[in-house]
Design a protein around this motif. Sequence first.
Motif, PDB file in Angstrom:
ATOM      1  N   GLU A  66      -1.407 -11.063   4.409  1.00  0.00           N
ATOM      2  CA  GLU A  66      -0.961 -10.334   5.599  1.00  0.00           C
ATOM      3  C   GLU A  66      -1.755  -9.051   5.789  1.00  0.00           C
ATOM      4  O   GLU A  66      -2.111  -8.698   6.920  1.00  0.00           O
ATOM      5  N   ASP A  67      -2.031  -8.342   4.701  1.00  0.00           N
ATOM      6  CA  ASP A  67      -2.809  -7.100   4.786  1.00  0.00           C
ATOM      7  C   ASP A  67      -4.255  -7.366   5.204  1.00  0.00           C
ATOM      8  O   ASP A  67      -4.868  -6.559   5.901  1.00  0.00           O
ATOM      9  N   ALA A  68      -4.811  -8.499   4.776  1.00  0.00           N
ATOM     10  CA  ALA A  68      -6.208  -8.819   5.064  1.00  0.00           C
ATOM     11  C   ALA A  68      -6.400  -9.452   6.444  1.00  0.00           C
ATOM     12  O   ALA A  68      -7.526  -9.508   6.946  1.00  0.00           O
ATOM     13  N   MET A  69      -5.329  -9.913   7.081  1.00  0.00           N
ATOM     14  CA  MET A  69      -5.448 -10.665   8.332  1.00  0.00           C
ATOM     15  C   MET A  69      -6.074  -9.860   9.489  1.00  0.00           C
ATOM     16  O   MET A  69      -6.944 -10.377  10.181  1.00  0.00           O
ATOM     17  N   PRO A  70      -5.672  -8.608   9.752  1.00  0.00           N
ATOM     18  CA  PRO A  70      -6.297  -7.881  10.872  1.00  0.00           C
ATOM     19  C   PRO A  70      -7.813  -7.758  10.734  1.00  0.00           C
ATOM     20  O   PRO A  70      -8.546  -7.960  11.701  1.00  0.00           O
ATOM     21  N   ALA A  71      -8.293  -7.449   9.529  1.00  0.00           N
ATOM     22  CA  ALA A  71      -9.742  -7.331   9.321  1.00  0.00           C
ATOM     23  C   ALA A  71     -10.406  -8.694   9.493  1.00  0.00           C
ATOM     24  O   ALA A  71     -11.503  -8.791  10.066  1.00  0.00           O
TER      25      ALA A  71
END
Length: 102
Positions: A66-71
Amino acid sequence: MPQTPVSIGVVIAPLATGDDSRALKYLILQQNTVQPSFEFQLIPVSNDSLIQQLSYDKTPNRNEIEDAMPAFLNRYRESLAELAAGYELPPAPTFPIVVLSA
């Protein structure tokens, strides 16, 4: 007046070694013929580190993904724009992207 469907890009991460996802791709695209609200588009799988994480045999950490998804979405949209530019096409409009993984 017919409503314009919402476009949704679908990325299918490799599901398993030697797995053939043709049936899954067919099922996804078949949805375009049975309902008018959404238009599913299969988009190329990138060699991104997030896709690789989702393709491993071990269960990925949900919070890390979830933390890596925007990037990932930013990198992926940039790679799609570069792909379009290589064919001298305008960049595709921004639409939601769904990543399917095992």
